[in-house]
Write an enzyme that holds these catalytic residues in place. Structure first.
Site, PDB file in Angstrom:
ATOM      1  N   ARG B  63     -11.551  29.524 -78.340  1.00  0.00           N
ATOM      2  CA  ARG B  63     -12.652  29.714 -79.290  1.00  0.00           C
ATOM      3  C   ARG B  63     -13.687  28.608 -79.173  1.00  0.00           C
ATOM      4  O   ARG B  63     -14.871  28.826 -79.432  1.00  0.00           O
ATOM      5  CB  ARG B  63     -12.125  29.777 -80.730  1.00  0.00           C
ATOM      6  CG  ARG B  63     -11.703  31.161 -81.170  1.00  0.00           C
ATOM      7  CD  ARG B  63     -11.292  31.156 -82.637  1.00  0.00           C
ATOM      8  NE  ARG B  63     -10.200  30.230 -82.854  1.00  0.00           N
ATOM      9  CZ  ARG B  63      -8.915  30.544 -82.718  1.00  0.00           C
ATOM     10  NH1 ARG B  63      -8.559  31.760 -82.398  1.00  0.00           N
ATOM     11  NH2 ARG B  63      -7.990  29.633 -82.911  1.00  0.00           N
ATOM     12  N   GLU B 100       3.345  19.644 -85.062  1.00  0.00           N
ATOM     13  CA  GLU B 100       4.369  19.480 -86.101  1.00  0.00           C
ATOM     14  C   GLU B 100       5.757  19.664 -85.483  1.00  0.00           C
ATOM     15  O   GLU B 100       6.666  18.882 -85.720  1.00  0.00           O
ATOM     16  CB  GLU B 100       4.124  20.488 -87.230  1.00  0.00           C
ATOM     17  CG  GLU B 100       4.845  20.106 -88.506  1.00  0.00           C
ATOM     18  CD  GLU B 100       4.534  21.096 -89.636  1.00  0.00           C
ATOM     19  OE1 GLU B 100       5.151  20.971 -90.691  1.00  0.00           O
ATOM     20  OE2 GLU B 100       3.690  21.987 -89.431  1.00  0.00           O
TER      21      GLU B 100
END
Lengths: 179, 179
Positions: B63, B100
């Site tokens: 993107r 994470e």
């Protein structure tokens, strides 16, 4: 005077055996990195159709985005991505096309195009024509008009133009370069 | 007069639970599809730095390409992609960054940037800052100068700007919108 075709041709690199053995990959990254070649390619696509003639540019993930997004900008048009499954977050139209082994699916957001809008499909390379034909199907399914297909490079030996014209007899196909 | 910030804000859609439950995805596709918003965003990035100040724009897959490529075009700069592994066909520089759970790798072609070139890194969204920091590392590893980072949208609650400034204390971070 700038010989754009010679410049563009000199900025595309053949990479043997990529992504798989026996395939010669056409790497356009040296063209994108050269600001004269990059702007020249974008301007040539826009000049071919003329400003004010296109409402939306549809670009095909991911390398196709690199030509399609600046072309949309320079047309003053909106940009609509066609992506692989799982990338677009809202409800989509989708279509599949055959590969040598198996098939691929492409998606476009529902409502991204309005009925009657004039749409140019832009990709980096025209190979077998399967991807481009799928993108054109999505545009028509949305009720919009496919004005044409513009690509940087057409790989003539794959005869994608002929396959594309079986599906889209009236499609104007514009390639800045042909091999 | 066009209120660009209000326009851009109105063209970004919150999509709950995408790509995974509990995440609110910021969908910029309505912004790209609106030619006034799209051109306004590109022009605002270029105006912030000024034409003639940037040699290359580095865009982050996929993107990020959609803002970075037209920004490069409008600067009159070259464009260099930073991609996920396996996408770039020639020899690459690479770097990894923590997520994470696990880590990601980003690559850039060797020789895509020249030592001393002035480089703007462009992405769609600044979230935790890990991707942007990795892209800046690749630019510096190539010997080029990171002039700044420009993004459409900064997710302030993730504090990516602070994390980025730990790694890049002097980096100028420019966000068209903040939440």
């Amino acid at each position: 005077m700038l010989d754009l075709e010679a410049l563009l041709r000199s900025r595309i690199v053949d990479v043997p055996d990529f992504p798989t053995p026996g395939v010669v990959f056409k790497d356009i990254s040296p063209l994108l990195a050269d600001h004269v070649a990059f702007a020249g390619a974008v301007d040539a696509v826009v000049a071919f159709h003329g400003r004010g003639t296109i409402d939306k540019v549809v670009g095909i993930e991911a390398r196709g985005f690199l030509l399609a997004a600046p072309v949309a900008y320079q047309f003053g048009a909106g940009f609509v991505p066609v992506r692989k499954p799982g990338k677009l977050p809202l409800a989509t139209l989708e279509t599949s096309y055959d590969l040598e082994y198996g098939s691929n699916v492409l998606q476009m957001h529902e409502g991204a195009l309005q009925p009657g809008e004039r749409v140019l499909v832009v990709d980096d390379v025209l190979a077998t024509g399967g991807t481009a034909a799928a993108a054109c199907r999505l545009v028509r399914e949305a009720g919009a008009e496919v004005v044409g297909l513009s690509v940087l490079l057409e790989l003539g030996f794959l005869e994608g133009r002929a396959l594309l014209h079986q599906a889209e007899p009236d499609l104007e196909v514009h390639a800045l370069l042909q091999t």
